[in-house]
Design a protein around this motif. Structure first.
Motif, PDB file in Angstrom:
ATOM      1  N   UNK A 283      63.333 -19.893 -26.469  1.00  0.00           N
ATOM      2  CA  UNK A 283      64.476 -19.371 -25.905  1.00  0.00           C
ATOM      3  C   UNK A 283      64.547 -19.777 -24.323  1.00  0.00           C
ATOM      4  N   UNK A 284      63.495 -19.387 -23.821  1.00  0.00           N
ATOM      5  CA  UNK A 284      63.316 -19.553 -22.158  1.00  0.00           C
ATOM      6  C   UNK A 284      63.297 -21.180 -21.931  1.00  0.00           C
ATOM      7  N   UNK A 285      62.697 -21.760 -22.797  1.00  0.00           N
ATOM      8  CA  UNK A 285      62.580 -23.445 -22.496  1.00  0.00           C
ATOM      9  C   UNK A 285      63.609 -24.145 -23.246  1.00  0.00           C
ATOM     10  N   UNK A 286      64.992 -23.578 -23.656  1.00  0.00           N
ATOM     11  CA  UNK A 286      66.011 -24.456 -24.250  1.00  0.00           C
ATOM     12  C   UNK A 286      66.656 -24.942 -23.054  1.00  0.00           C
ATOM     13  N   UNK A 287      67.108 -26.459 -23.242  1.00  0.00           N
ATOM     14  CA  UNK A 287      67.823 -27.123 -22.132  1.00  0.00           C
ATOM     15  C   UNK A 287      69.247 -26.538 -21.638  1.00  0.00           C
ATOM     16  N   UNK A 288      69.707 -25.873 -22.372  1.00  0.00           N
ATOM     17  CA  UNK A 288      71.080 -24.931 -21.857  1.00  0.00           C
ATOM     18  C   UNK A 288      70.929 -24.243 -20.790  1.00  0.00           C
ATOM     19  N   UNK A 289      69.647 -23.778 -20.459  1.00  0.00           N
ATOM     20  CA  UNK A 289      69.450 -23.209 -19.247  1.00  0.00           C
ATOM     21  C   UNK A 289      69.636 -23.907 -18.106  1.00  0.00           C
ATOM     22  N   UNK A 290      69.193 -25.114 -18.286  1.00  0.00           N
ATOM     23  CA  UNK A 290      69.237 -26.334 -17.019  1.00  0.00           C
ATOM     24  C   UNK A 290      68.273 -25.810 -15.993  1.00  0.00           C
TER      25      UNK A 290
END
Length: 628
Positions: free
Chosen positions: A180-187
């Motif tokens: 979750x922490x490394x999903x690209x949606x967090x940019x």
């Protein structure tokens, strides 16, 4: 001319359903056109579906048809998730039944979650689930929003921090949080040392391989050898890929060392059974032999010098666990094979434990005076062993023949040294009925087995008799419900493929486990067990000598589960000589570590790198972008 008219009829929305069915029967080409026709009724499409093969063009045409049968939708999603989502019938179905998302089978739902065209309703539902496969699937979808990620984070952070332990379940929950922490949606921007962070994480993940990882060296020795060669080859520059290969070998080095130890022990055991060289015997005697296995092997060697034999027996009698050793059947048989001198047997007869006396009573070299002493004992088990001994004298037989004990009487009858006159005397007494004789017989004859098989209460006993015929074992399998009976049948040398196939589907996982490990089990049954619901059963097939490397390549996902990391799966993807096709087939793995390995692998094609450059995991994406 007629062909053209038929093709036009097959494609026309005005052709009657009866005519369409007749055209579909004429040939495959017309059937394909009928499958596309929006006028084709659902009933005919269903017939065409069941007469076609999975992933075929025929089924693709059916899934795009607006009349696709509703009851086939879940099956077709598994083959064509993108196509079914573009069919208007799916949206209509969703509008008329909003709970459809909850009714979808897990495997179908997981397939849908990977599609960019999936309705938001599915993503909303998935973001509130805790099933690892569903969560890993939604994390791969580029449509997954920050709201979905927050939902997942709240769910899994509470699971992780509430338990606060280091169990495998918690490691899996932490892996989800890491995803979750490394999903690209967090940019988020990557740290300069991001590759070191990935390398560190890869070997902290939870790998579900069985505790005994010897299967790696059994099935994937070629991959390990290639990896070792690649790491030591100076012509290949150091790289992220090479570093991961090096760390993999370090992690599995203990397994490789254990394999070497096993190989060394097997070589020593073989030598102990066959050597004629006195120096070799002396050297083997000095070997570290915690379980007495090497010395047991030496006892079976007909060339064993008496001096060495006496030394082995002296050490045996001094061991604290000597009794448990001589109770063990294979060790007992090895001792009986050994040409033990009478003076050593006399020393054994002086030991306090009954087990030594029972052994001495049955050894063929035991002096007659010891057997005479045992024959006067009140211990019927001891007398029975005397009755079995081929060295027992006529005088002793006469002494014990009148003892009212069936086992003793039977042992006398079976002993080839029993005088004929005594056998006639025993026969004339006729003390024991035929049924009692059969019931007590340790090795019933073929006819006796047929009589015993008529009564289900004898099933357990017949299950482990080496001479129970295959047909009788089949009858027992079909009527028995006791797991121990069925496990014995698996191990019975007369069990054939048909029996093993039946038992591979038994309700008791322990029975299936025995089938998975049995050396008689053929590959096609092992392949079925690769999809067993029980982890232990699936993992046990890896140790079976009939399970092949080729089968492992095809089935490792089923064995370990699509949602689980395995060292075997990682090794297949890391191997320097892996096929680019294999990398392509696994590029949509639910596991980001596997996608990352594919992104850094020298054999990965440009097309796959470009696909991974759009991955939802920022590490996978960055690794692929570096090589595009």
């Amino acid at each position: 001319m007629y062909d053209k008219i038929r093709e036009e009829d097959a494609a026309s929305p005005y052709t009657s359903s009866d005519r369409l069915e007749k055209l579909a029967r004429m040939n495959g080409n017309l059937a394909m056109i009928v499958a596309k026709n929006p006028a084709t009724p659902p009933e005919l499409l269903a017939k065409l579906y069941w007469n076609s093969t999975p992933f075929s063009s025929m089924r693709r045409n059916i899934v795009l048809n607006p009349n696709v049968p509703i009851d086939l939708i879940w099956q077709l999603i598994l083959e064509f998730p993108q196509e079914i989502l573009s069919n208007p019938i799916f949206n209509d179905l969703l509008k008329s039944n909003p709970d459809l998302v909850k009714e979808s089978p897990d495997e179908t739902f997981i397939n849908l979650l990977k599609s960019e065209h999936i309705p938001d309703l599915f993503l909303d539902y998935a973001s509130k689930q805790t099933d690892r496969r569903i969560v890993l699937s939604i994390l791969m979808n580029p449509k997954t929003s920050l709201t979905h990620l927050v939902n997942l984070f709240e769910k899994f952070s509470s699971l992780y921090y509430e338990r606060n332990s280091s169990s495998n379940e918690d490691r899996d929950n932490w892996d989800i949080l890491f995803n979750i922490d490394n999903h690209v949606s967090w940019e988020q921007e990557l740290k300069p040392e991001w590759q070191d962070e990935v390398l560190s994480y890869i070997f902290k993940a939870h790998y579900v391989d069985p505790n005994d990882k010897q299967y790696l060296t059994k099935l994937l020795k070629a991959e390990i050898d290639d990896l070792s060669q690649y790491v030591v080859n100076d012509s290949f520059a150091d790289s992220t890929y090479k570093n991961i290969c090096r760390q993999f070998l370090e992690k599995t080095s203990s397994i490789l060392q254990q394999q070497q130890k096993t190989s060394d022990i097997e070589e020593k055991l073989s030598l102990a059974k066959t050597t004629k060289n006195i120096k070799t015997f002396t050297q083997l005697l000095k070997e570290s032999d915690k379980d007495f296995e090497i010395k047991k092997a030496m006892l079976t060697n007909p060339n064993l010098p008496q001096k060495i034999l006496v030394e082995i027996l002296d050490r045996l009698m001094k061991r604290t666990n000597c009794i448990s050793l001589i109770k063990y059947d294979s060790f007992r048989q090895a001792l009986k094979q050994a040409k033990i001198p009478s003076q050593i047997l006399e020393q054994m007869a002086e030991q306090k434990d009954e087990e030594w006396h029972l052994f001495v009573a049955e050894h063929p070299n035991t002096p007659n005076h010891i057997l005479e002493k045992y024959a006067q004992s009140s211990n019927n088990k001891l007398i029975c062993n005397v009755a079995k001994n081929s060295n027992t004298s006529k005088n002793i037989f006469s002494q014990i023949a009148d003892i009212d004990d069936w086992d003793i009487q039977y042992a006398i009858k079976k002993n080839p040294s029993t005088p004929v006159s005594l056998l006639k005397k025993l026969a004339s007494h006729n003390k024991f009925s035929v049924n009692e004789h059969i019931a007590h017989s340790p090795t019933p004859s073929g006819k006796e087995i047929e009589i015993l098989a008529q009564n289900p209460s004898n099933d357990f006993r017949l299950s482990y008799q080496d001479n129970t015929p295959t047909e009788i074992l089949k009858k027992i399998v079909l009527r028995a419900d006791h797991s121990r009976t069925l496990m014995h049948i698996v191990q019975n040398p007369n069990s054939d493929d048909e029996i093993l196939e039946i038992l591979a589907e038994d309700i008791d996982y322990e029975v299936r486990f025995f089938v998975a490990r049995d050396a008689k089990t053929p590959l096609h049954i092992l392949e079925k067990l690769a999809e067993d619901s029980n982890d232990e059963v699936r993992y046990e097939i890896l140790t079976n000598p009939n399970f092949t490397r080729e089968a492992f390549l095809r089935l490792f996902r089923q064995i370990f589960g699509i949602e689980n990391y395995s060292l075997g799966g990682l090794l297949l993807l890391l191997a320097p000589n892996v096929s680019p096709v294999f990398l392509e087939e696994n590029a949509d793995s639910l596991l980001w570590i596997e996608r990352y390995v594919i992104a850094i692998h020298p054999q990965t094609s440009v097309d796959i790198l470009q696909r991974l450059a759009k991955d939802t995991n920022r590490y996978v994406r960055a690794a692929a972008l570096e090589r595009c």
